[in-house]
Design an enzyme around this catalytic site. Structure first.
Site, short mmCIF file in Angstrom:
data_model
loop_
_atom_site.label_atom_id
_atom_site.label_comp_id
_atom_site.label_asym_id
_atom_site.label_seq_id
_atom_site.Cartn_x
_atom_site.Cartn_y
_atom_site.Cartn_z
N ASP A 35 60.65 27.65 22.10
CA ASP A 35 59.26 27.48 21.69
C ASP A 35 58.73 26.10 22.07
O ASP A 35 59.48 25.14 22.17
CB ASP A 35 59.15 27.64 20.17
CG ASP A 35 59.55 29.03 19.71
OD1 ASP A 35 59.29 30.00 20.45
OD2 ASP A 35 60.13 29.14 18.61
N TYR A 36 57.41 26.03 22.27
CA TYR A 36 56.68 24.78 22.49
C TYR A 36 57.17 24.04 23.74
O TYR A 36 57.29 22.81 23.73
CB TYR A 36 56.75 23.88 21.26
CG TYR A 36 56.38 24.59 19.99
CD1 TYR A 36 55.07 24.98 19.75
CD2 TYR A 36 57.35 24.91 19.05
CE1 TYR A 36 54.73 25.66 18.59
CE2 TYR A 36 57.02 25.59 17.89
CZ TYR A 36 55.71 25.95 17.67
OH TYR A 36 55.38 26.63 16.52
N ASN A 55 63.92 24.27 22.70
CA ASN A 55 62.56 24.07 22.18
C ASN A 55 62.03 22.70 22.56
O ASN A 55 62.79 21.74 22.69
CB ASN A 55 62.56 24.20 20.66
CG ASN A 55 63.04 25.55 20.20
OD1 ASN A 55 62.62 26.58 20.71
ND2 ASN A 55 63.95 25.57 19.25
N HIS A 56 60.72 22.61 22.73
CA HIS A 56 60.03 21.34 23.00
C HIS A 56 60.53 20.69 24.30
O HIS A 56 60.57 19.46 24.40
CB HIS A 56 60.18 20.36 21.83
CG HIS A 56 59.66 20.87 20.55
ND1 HIS A 56 58.32 20.81 20.21
CD2 HIS A 56 60.28 21.48 19.51
CE1 HIS A 56 58.15 21.35 19.01
NE2 HIS A 56 59.32 21.77 18.56
N VAL A 57 60.90 21.48 25.28
CA VAL A 57 61.41 20.96 26.55
C VAL A 57 60.26 20.85 27.55
O VAL A 57 59.36 21.70 27.56
CB VAL A 57 62.52 21.88 27.11
CG1 VAL A 57 62.91 21.52 28.52
CG2 VAL A 57 63.74 21.85 26.19
#
Length: 177
Positions: A35-36, A55-57
């Protein structure tokens, strides 16, 4: 009829590659993405299902990720040779533009890969790597300490507000080499 179906499938594949967002295209190919994330590259190997992104990559433009390679050089003697490596990019990692990630590599949580790097070995969490081959440059904490004086805190602003602020800053707030 089979030719028409294959032509249609190729046309749909072409449309996915160039008209879908890079992230949607990667997911369609089988890349597992958390996600994100921000994904800007469209360069994926023939085994995209061997890639896992947390996530957040952020994976920026023209990053190439490989899951195999080199087999053809020895297939004269070993015709069926094929070797693969999974690639894992953990949460909060950043992969700079035009970097190359080789098979079997894990990019640790919160790691930063500098633009143009060739990553041939796994990157520990919270580490900055760069070069060809990529080597450890510092920790992300050290990176922040070195660059905190340039932090202008514009990340959540609109493009117009960001432009206004950047054009009003004194020269010493910009990175200079």
């Amino acid at each position: 009829m089979k030719k028409a179906k294959r032509l249609f499938e190729r046309l749909v594949s072409f449309c996915w590659r160039f008209f879908a967002s890079p992230e949607k295209y990667a997911r369609k190919l089988g890349v597992k993405i958390g996600d994100y994330c921000f994904v800007s590259t469209r360069k994926w190997p023939s085994e995209p299902y061997l890639i896992t992104v947390g996530n957040h990559v952020q994976i920026t433009r023209d990053v190439s990720i490989f899951t195999h390679g080199g087999g053809n050089a020895i297939r004269k003697e070993h015709p069926n040779f094929d070797a693969f490596g999974k690639v894992v990019i953990e949460d909060w990692a950043y992969i700079g533009a035009c970097s190359i990630i080789m098979p079997g590599v894990t990019i640790g949580e919160g790691a930063l890969v500098a633009a143009g790097s060739v990553v041939t070995k796994s990157v520990p969490p919270h580490t900055v790597v760069g070069g060809n081959p990529a080597r450890v440059l510092c920790t992300t904490k050290e990176y922040y300490q070195k660059n905190a004086r340039y932090d202008v805190r514009t990340k959540q602003l609109s493009k117009a507000e960001k432009k206004r602020i950047l054009l009003s800053l004194p020269e010493e707030k910009f990175i200079s080499k």
